[in-house]
Scaffold this motif. Sequence first.
Motif: not given
Length: 174
Positions: A15-44
């Motif tokens: 529904t937004f018409k012009r701009e969406a802006f995100h401010l991220e302030l944490k050095d680590e997130y725990r997002v379910s969809i990222e759990d597997g991909p991040y774990a794979k990345w850590l293992k190379g």
Amino acid sequence: MDLVTAERRDELFSTFKREAFHLELKDEYRVSIEDGPYAKWLKGEPDDFEWFRPWLEQTRSLTAAGRTIRRVRVVTEPVTEYIRWEIELTPMNHEAGEEIRWLPRHHIPEGFEFPANGNDWWLFDSETLAVTHFRPDGRFEGAELITDPAVVGEAVRVRDQLWSLATPYDDYKH
């Protein structure tokens, strides 16, 4: 304080018409969809990025329609492993049309105050602030939707100030 689901917050992207802006302030997130991909990345291990495609496709569609999606990531240096992973993913965000800048925490002016009690947020069209609240384990708890002009105005001021202080992705050396 009433919190809405991630799905309800994400409806604002349609529904937004012009701009969406995100401010991220944490050095680590725990997002379910990222759990597997991040774990794979850590293992190379390789990633097919199927989990990331919905965001990239939505971003590509919105920016192709002339809407802007921007993000400032405030980070502690040296960066965490999670932030290194985000840095590696950022070219895909850029290719889809999202602008991301990085702001080392030590570059924030002394005494600077973040609105929304220092929580992350999305700001849509400088009218609606969707403040992210996290559970103690770091998982998403809900989003608080704010349209109060004074609070939104403070978020607009902070957005503009941090955007001008932050380093574009291509120039950020971590």
